[in-house]
Every structure is written in structure tokens, then in C-alpha cells.
Design a protein around this motif. Structure first.
Motif, PDB file in Angstrom:
ATOM      1  N   ASN A  46      46.242  32.576  44.976  1.00  0.00           N
ATOM      2  CA  ASN A  46      46.396  31.491  44.312  1.00  0.00           C
ATOM      3  C   ASN A  46      44.724  31.243  43.919  1.00  0.00           C
ATOM      4  O   ASN A  46      44.167  32.038  43.265  1.00  0.00           O
TER       5      ASN A  46
ATOM      6  N   SER B 252      41.897  34.322  45.156  1.00  0.00           N
ATOM      7  CA  SER B 252      42.081  35.528  44.332  1.00  0.00           C
ATOM      8  C   SER B 252      41.892  35.298  42.854  1.00  0.00           C
ATOM      9  O   SER B 252      41.288  36.214  42.236  1.00  0.00           O
ATOM     10  N   GLY B 253      42.133  34.194  42.320  1.00  0.00           N
ATOM     11  CA  GLY B 253      41.889  34.040  40.997  1.00  0.00           C
ATOM     12  C   GLY B 253      40.363  33.808  40.671  1.00  0.00           C
ATOM     13  O   GLY B 253      40.071  34.580  39.338  1.00  0.00           O
TER      14      GLY B 253
ATOM     15  N   GLN C 195      38.232  36.492  38.268  1.00  0.00           N
ATOM     16  CA  GLN C 195      37.788  36.132  36.906  1.00  0.00           C
ATOM     17  C   GLN C 195      36.286  35.793  37.007  1.00  0.00           C
ATOM     18  O   GLN C 195      35.588  35.677  35.949  1.00  0.00           O
TER      19      GLN C 195
END
Length: 232
Positions: free
Chosen positions: A48, A51-52, A56
Motif C-alpha cells: 500500500n 511500497s507505493g 514512485q
């Protein structure tokens, strides 16, 4: 001495380690280049927010908090939110990846730079979900599935056979089954190579069969009742 500025990640991590229950240590890591963020980030147990952010953004640094029991937390700044950090769990090391299959990740959370609020959120939200996920993974690791192609073991079944005189005979194939039969009125008959239960008192016999069945079921042993084949 002024309070540390917990908007700054290393100060926040050190303060959070002091606020969380138990004994925690804090390690701060600055990234000299982009690839430096990945060795630890690869262990993040999250699908969620955390890790995002790793996928990014270029992260300048991270911190790891380690509890005396081995639990590890991963801390980074929350990109685009200067008043928040992100906290996630790191997966336990040295466990077969197959043990994680089917276990929901204890996704990380956004926490305030107010370290007291952050400690409360980590303690009451993130850590309980981590403990639940960890218990499931450890259970899976201790009970791995049978290798592909290996036949599943057949469950044990006791066949109880009624005879014309009301006698009931049962053959036990394990010590647990034999014990359950003996404790519920069956006696071993060497001539029949079976445990037998007379039918003189049908009510008593029915109780013995019912109690034996319950005890066998508790051991995962099934019971089948049948009549003997008719003589030609």
C-alpha cells in the motif's frame, strides 16, 4: 535543551524508539544514490502506502527500528506530506517465501510527525496487524504443504461391523483408535483379530458406540458402520 525537530527523520526515529513499549533501537541510513534505497526496501512487508512511495519516489534516507524480539519497522518521509512520515513493517528474515503465500501484508501507515501520536498509531494499529500476519506465516512455515505430486495421506477410518447375534466388531489400525475402543467397552478378541462389543444390552452398546465415535473423531479418525456380507 530544545526538543528535537521530529519533522527530521533521524530525530523522529530516535524519539519513536523511545516512545514505543519495550526496548527498541534506531538506525538511520542516508542514501548516497538512488539504488541505496532498495536493499532494505525490498524487505518491506506492504502493498500500500509504503511500497507505493518506494516505487514512485527517490528517497533520500530511511530509518529502521528494531525491537528486542526481532520485530523491525521501516520509516521514511511521506513524499508530498511534510507533516507526516510513513511507517511499515519489514518481513521476518530466514522464512521460506512459500510461507507468506495467502497471508495478507500488514500494510504500513502514515503517521504524524508528532511522535506521541505516531507511537500510539504504531502500537495500536500497525504492530497488532504485524503480529497477526507473523503468526500466520510462522504457522505456514511450521506446517508446509505436501510437495506437488505427493499423495495426501488417507484419513484413518474404523469399520464397525454388526453380526447377526448383535455382536459389533471393530478393527483398530492405530494406538489412538485401540485406546478409544478399549475405553468405551470394546475388548480385543484374538480369534476375530478385532475389538468386539457384545449386543446383550442394546442401549449400553449404542452409548459405547456413540462415545467411541466422539473420541475417535477428536483424533481425526472416522467411523463406518456396516453389516457383514450376506452368505450365498
Amino acid at each position: 535543551m530544545p526538543d528535537p525537530d521530529t519533522r527530521d527523520l533521524p530525530a523522529f526515529a530516535a524519539a519513536l524508539a523511545d516512545r514505543l513499549p519495550g526496548s527498541w533501537t534506531s538506525e538511520y541510513h542516508q542514501h548516497e544514490e538512488y539504488d541505496d534505497q532498495f536493499p532494505t526496501a525490498a524487505q518491506v512487508w506492504d502493498m500500500n502506502l509504503v511500497s507505493g512511495a518506494i516505487a514512485q519516489y527517490v528517497l533520500r534516507h530511511h530509518a529502521v527500528l528494531t525491537h528486542e524480539d526481532g520485530t523491525r519497522l521501516y520509516l521514511i518521509d511521506r513524499p508530498g506530506h511534510p507533516g507526516e512520515h510513513l511507517a511499515g513493517a519489514l518481513a521476518p528474515p530466514d522464512i521460506d517465501p512459500e510461507a507468506f503465500r495467502g497471508v495478507r501484508e500488514p500494510d504500513g501507515i502514515a503517521v504524524s510527525t508528532d511522535v506521541d501520536m505516531a507511537a500510539e498509531d504504531v502500537h495500536f494499529d500497525l504492530l497488532p496487524r504485524y503480529a497477526t500476519a507473523l503468526a500466520k506465516v510462522q504457522h505456514n512455515a511450521a506446517h508446509p504443504p505436501a510437495p506437488p505430486g505427493a499423495p495426501a495421506p488417507e484419513p484413518e477410518t474404523i469399520v464397525m461391523t454388526w453380526y447377526g447375534d448383535g455382536l459389533l466388531a471393530a478393527k483398530a489400525t492405530s494406538q489412538e483408535a485401540a485406546k478409544a475402543l478399549r475405553e468405551n467397552g470394546f475388548t480385543y478378541d484374538p480369534a476375530e483379530h478385532a475389538f468386539v462389543l457384545p449386543g446383550d444390552d442394546t442401549a449400553h452398546q449404542a452409548r459405547c458406540v456413540r462415545n467411541a465415535g466422539q473420541q475417535l473423531d477428536a483424533h481425526g479418525i472416522g467411523v463406518t458402520l456396516r453389516h457383514p456380507p450376506k452368505q450365498p
